[in-house]
Design an enzyme around this catalytic site. Structure first.
Site, PDB file in Angstrom:
ATOM      1  N   SER A 153     -27.590  -9.980 -32.637  1.00 38.70           N
ATOM      2  CA  SER A 153     -27.074  -9.802 -34.080  1.00 38.70           C
ATOM      3  C   SER A 153     -27.901  -9.956 -35.212  1.00 38.70           C
ATOM      4  CB  SER A 153     -25.728 -10.464 -34.091  1.00 38.70           C
ATOM      5  OG  SER A 153     -24.794  -9.851 -34.973  1.00 38.70           O
ATOM      6  N   ASP A 177     -26.785  -5.230 -40.192  1.00 49.31           N
ATOM      7  CA  ASP A 177     -27.698  -6.188 -39.443  1.00 49.31           C
ATOM      8  C   ASP A 177     -28.288  -5.597 -38.298  1.00 49.31           C
ATOM      9  OD1 ASP A 177     -25.378  -5.872 -38.002  1.00 49.31           O
ATOM     10  OD2 ASP A 177     -25.156  -7.907 -37.364  1.00 49.31           O
ATOM     11  N   ASP A 196     -23.304  -4.075 -36.669  1.00 41.90           N
ATOM     12  CA  ASP A 196     -21.714  -4.443 -36.586  1.00 41.90           C
ATOM     13  C   ASP A 196     -21.332  -5.177 -38.072  1.00 41.90           C
ATOM     14  OD1 ASP A 196     -22.624  -6.906 -36.190  1.00 41.90           O
ATOM     15  OD2 ASP A 196     -21.523  -7.104 -34.384  1.00 41.90           O
ATOM     16  N   ASP A 234     -27.714  -4.978 -35.256  1.00 40.73           N
ATOM     17  CA  ASP A 234     -27.052  -4.330 -34.060  1.00 40.73           C
ATOM     18  C   ASP A 234     -26.039  -3.588 -34.915  1.00 40.73           C
ATOM     19  OD1 ASP A 234     -25.495  -6.748 -34.775  1.00 40.73           O
ATOM     20  OD2 ASP A 234     -24.475  -6.473 -32.950  1.00 40.73           O
TER      21      ASP A 234
END
Length: 462
Positions: free
Chosen positions: A106, A250, A254, A252
């Site tokens: 993340s 970010d 999300d 990833d």
């Protein structure tokens, strides 16, 4: 100790000693535990798991280890390759798969990676299921397939496009209106998969895109957590390019943050507020965010005649509360938008598409839209404590001290005053108390935090 094993998965830094970092041995061990749990959980002989990764340098290595471990357990793999967390979440039910793994740490820096684990709905595992996987890993209770029953790998690199199509098909997303508005937007993809999928979505909505750090090479050009102190470059570029606004995600994809047309932060907390304002204006209903998120969502929800509920911190808890509360939109104050019309997971693409549609409808600048919302300011602090101090006792004492206020104890202690609030919660991995406050001005939020910190220190005797 940089290997963190929790109910939501395993994450750590690459290299070093087994059991202390995310080494190849640890990746294999926890992939084996997940696959073993899945075989028992699904109750059938042949299973399929969807796997995708962000653009981290260690991604291909970890992906090869995880994929081939599951193949060794006799599980078939749908390999999405470079992907995003919400893309994998969408792919699991569309493929009728039994689970999914996203290989991403993340917003953590580039030396980190992680296995994020999904169930057959494409949602994060419950705490109970996560605990079972950790137990299987500790016991190394694995039973691998014989040579005639190994799994097979299917590569499917179409899911970023499928994800975009799913977003554009949503009734509240109006690509035509956005195209007519003629927006120009700067995108900071932090050199990960957001640098591919966000510009693609924007271009399909007729937006002119200025790319910043959109090469998915895993070399993050700044700390990848989308906070103000890391985003000086895009703030400058938005003004220089005379763009309508900026988008930051970010690694990833999300978490979503916007930069206003004046180069100022729109505010991570207000990403969800703006998207909810639009959704509620078209489809009245309820909302949920976690207890450490801004009161502004409650205000907007009530303005539209809905009910707001706060959950414990963590996406799994937010989703559980959203289902219970029949929430039509929810998420977290870190820029995470959950829109169940598409799926129960934080999804920056949904946030971008809803925000653009709303902006096209409102015909106002992003700075003006931000100014139209209730103004709240947050202060986020922590106190490091010695291991001898009983953190739970401190939280109980603080709850008792303010027992005449509106107290919530489902996740630490949250004290709601008439004009401000404070949320105290302990870290699960170290003796730290996190102190989040919110008030009508930054000075008041900071002052409340200082007061509460002093009171905690007095209670703890430090």
């Amino acid at each position: 100790m940089t290997l963190i094993k929790s109910i939501s998965g395993i994450r750590g830094t690459i290299g070093g000693q087994t059991g202390d970092n995310l080494t190849p041995v640890d990746a294999v061990k926890f992939a084996s535990a997940y696959g073993t749990w899945l075989k028992g959980h699904a109750g059938k002989d042949k299973l399929t798991v969807v796997i995708g990764r962000d653009a981290r340098i260690s991604g291909p290595m970890i992906q090869n280890l995880v994929v081939n471990t599951l193949v060794g357990l006799g599980i078939d793999i749908i390999d999405l390759g470079l992907s995003t967390t919400p893309t994998v979440e969408i792919a699991v039910p569309l493929e009728k798969a039994d689970g999914g793994i996203i290989l991403t740490a993340s917003h953590n820096p580039k030396q980190w990676n992680a296995l994020k684990l999904l169930n057959e709905k494409g949602e994060f595992l419950s705490g109970a299921d996560g605990a079972k996987i950790l137990e299987i890993a500790d016991n190394e209770a694995f039973d691998f397939a014989d040579v005639d029953n190994l799994g097979e790998v299917t590569i499917n690199d179409a899911y970023m496009d499928i994800h975009i199509d799913e977003v554009l098909d949503l009734p509240l997303v109006d690509a035509e209106a956005v195209k007519k508005a003629g927006f120009k937007v700067v995108v900071d993809g932090v050199n990960s998969s957001g640098g591919i999928i966000i510009p693609k979505l924007l271009e399909q909505m007729g937006v002119e895109v200025v790319r910043l750090y959109c090469e998915p090479n895993g070399h993050f050009p700044h700390n990848p957590e989308p906070l103000k102190e890391h985003l000086g470059d895009i703030c400058e570029l938005v003004v220089k390019e005379k763009a309508d606004f900026g988008i930051v995600v970010d690694p990833d994809v999300d978490r979503l943050a916007f930069i206003s047309d004046d180069g100022e932060m729109f505010g991570e907390e207000y990403t969800l507020v703006a998207c909810a304002d639009y959704v509620l204006s078209k489809t009245p209903g309820n909302t949920v965010s976690n207890m450490s998120s801004s009161r502004a969502l409650r205000d907007i929800t009530q303005k539209h005649g809905g009910t707001y509920e706060a959950s414990a911190v963590g996406e799994v808890n937010v989703v559980e509360m959203m289902k219970k509360n029949n929430a039509i939109i929810g998420g977290e104050g870190n820029g995470g938008i959950i829109y169940p019309e598409l799926h129960y997971g934080r999804d920056s693409l949904v946030g971008v598409a809803l925000f653009l549609t709303y902006l096209a409808e409102k015909k106002m600048s992003v700075a003006a839209l931000r100014a139209s919302y209730p103004q709240y300011y947050m202060s986020k602090n922590k106190i490091e404590l010695t291991p001898q101090i009983d953190v739970d006792a401190i939280l109980v004492a603080m709850g008792d001290k303010y027992k005449n206020e509106d107290i919530t104890t489902i996740d630490g202690v949250k004290i709601d005053f008439a004009e401000e609030w404070v949320h105290l919660r302990k870290s699960n991995t170290e003796p730290i108390i996190r102190i989040y406050t919110e008030a009508a001005t930054q000075e008041k939020a900071d002052a409340l935090a200082v007061r509460i910190i002093d009171e905690i220190k007095a209670v703890a005797g430090i």
